[in-house]
Write a protein that holds these residues in place. Structure first.
Motif, PDB file in Angstrom:
ATOM      1  N   THR A  38      25.283  37.390  37.774  1.00 49.29           N
ATOM      2  CA  THR A  38      26.571  36.790  38.112  1.00 49.29           C
ATOM      3  C   THR A  38      26.471  36.018  39.422  1.00 49.29           C
ATOM      4  O   THR A  38      25.619  36.302  40.265  1.00 49.29           O
ATOM      5  CB  THR A  38      27.674  37.856  38.257  1.00 49.29           C
ATOM      6  OG1 THR A  38      27.279  38.812  39.235  1.00 49.29           O
ATOM      7  CG2 THR A  38      27.931  38.550  36.936  1.00 49.29           C
ATOM      8  N   ALA A  41      29.112  42.884  42.236  1.00 46.07           N
ATOM      9  CA  ALA A  41      29.038  43.078  40.793  1.00 46.07           C
ATOM     10  C   ALA A  41      28.883  44.569  40.506  1.00 46.07           C
ATOM     11  O   ALA A  41      28.128  45.270  41.189  1.00 46.07           O
ATOM     12  CB  ALA A  41      27.859  42.308  40.213  1.00 46.07           C
ATOM     13  N   ASP A  43      20.158  34.131  40.281  1.00 46.68           N
ATOM     14  CA  ASP A  43      21.118  35.229  40.352  1.00 46.68           C
ATOM     15  C   ASP A  43      20.904  36.029  41.636  1.00 46.68           C
ATOM     16  O   ASP A  43      19.801  36.471  41.924  1.00 46.68           O
ATOM     17  CB  ASP A  43      20.929  36.165  39.152  1.00 46.68           C
ATOM     18  CG  ASP A  43      21.120  35.428  37.840  1.00 46.68           C
ATOM     19  OD1 ASP A  43      22.147  34.762  37.674  1.00 46.68           O
ATOM     20  OD2 ASP A  43      20.223  35.531  36.974  1.00 46.68           O
ATOM     21  N   CYS A  74      28.976  34.319  34.640  1.00 43.87           N
ATOM     22  CA  CYS A  74      28.069  35.423  34.336  1.00 43.87           C
ATOM     23  C   CYS A  74      27.179  34.960  33.191  1.00 43.87           C
ATOM     24  O   CYS A  74      27.567  34.118  32.391  1.00 43.87           O
ATOM     25  CB  CYS A  74      28.827  36.700  33.958  1.00 43.87           C
ATOM     26  SG  CYS A  74      29.644  36.671  32.352  1.00 43.87           S
ATOM     27  N   ILE A 114      34.806  40.696  33.909  1.00 41.14           N
ATOM     28  CA  ILE A 114      34.140  39.517  33.363  1.00 41.14           C
ATOM     29  C   ILE A 114      33.675  39.674  31.921  1.00 41.14           C
ATOM     30  O   ILE A 114      33.807  38.744  31.131  1.00 41.14           O
ATOM     31  CB  ILE A 114      32.970  39.073  34.262  1.00 41.14           C
ATOM     32  CG1 ILE A 114      32.015  40.232  34.569  1.00 41.14           C
ATOM     33  CG2 ILE A 114      33.466  38.474  35.535  1.00 41.14           C
ATOM     34  CD1 ILE A 114      30.808  39.807  35.377  1.00 41.14           C
TER      35      ILE A 114
END
Length: 199
Positions: free
Chosen positions: A28, A58, A99, A137, A164
């Protein structure tokens, strides 16, 4: 070929040859809105400093078929008790491409009583998503680093958390669904009452 997910859309976690995925990770990220530098991925999970810094985290919560809490993984607990879910660790700088926070899931090790894993992004310091843009994501097959699906979340606003996506069991198979719902809460406990509505 990456599937570009829309809100509410689900996909099966099966490969083209019909076999099931075994290890995946959810990456994400996002930008600081109106930031003067860093590009699309330059300030994922908070800028490098100054007024541009936004510390977002996250996390994943594991539930059973009765929507009862089983376990969670976040910056304060980087591995589930069964070892099937592992967090890459809290990233406070967001510098560099790719990421910045990743949650790895070994689907073969997820306990049989776990029916869904819900992924969230939240602001532990209480900063809102008014200053966040280009959130996304992506689900990746960890065995060969192939991106399976990506979900872009463009909604901004006066909220502190975002539900998400979820990975869940359905008729003996694992599937993924893009949720993209906003809520309030700096911690997972504060978010649970809202998350349960989307299991």
């Amino acid at each position: 070929m990456t599937i570009s997910l829309q809100k509410g859309q689900g996909i099966s976690l099966k490969k083209n040859d019909g076999t099931s995925l075994t290890k995946v990770f959810l990456g994400t990220g996002w930008d600081v809105a109106n930031s003067s530098g860093g590009g699309f991925l330059g300030k994922l999970f908070g800028g490098a400093g100054g007024g541009d810094s936004i510390d977002l985290d996250a996390s994943v919560i594991m539930f059973d078929a009765n929507k009862q809490f089983v376990d969670n993984v976040y910056f304060g607990q980087l591995k589930s008790r069964d070892g099937s879910v592992v967090h890459s660790g809290d990233n406070l700088t967001g510098e560099g491409d790719g990421d910045d926070e990743v949650i790895n899931v070994d689907l073969t090790r997820v306990p049989a009583n776990v029916s869904s894993l819900v992924f969230t992004i939240s602001s532990f310091r209480g900063q809102t998503f008014k200053n966040v843009s280009n959130a996304f994501c992506r689900l990746v097959d960890a065995t060969n680093n192939t991106e399976i699906a990506k979900y872009n979340l463009s909604q901004q606003g006066d909220y502190t958390a975002l539900i998400i996506a979820k990975i869940y069991r359905h008729n003996g198979e694992w599937k993924m669904k893009a949720i993209g719902e906003t809520c309030q809460g700096r911690t997972l406990d504060q978010m649970k009452p809202t998350i349960i509505n989307f299991i």
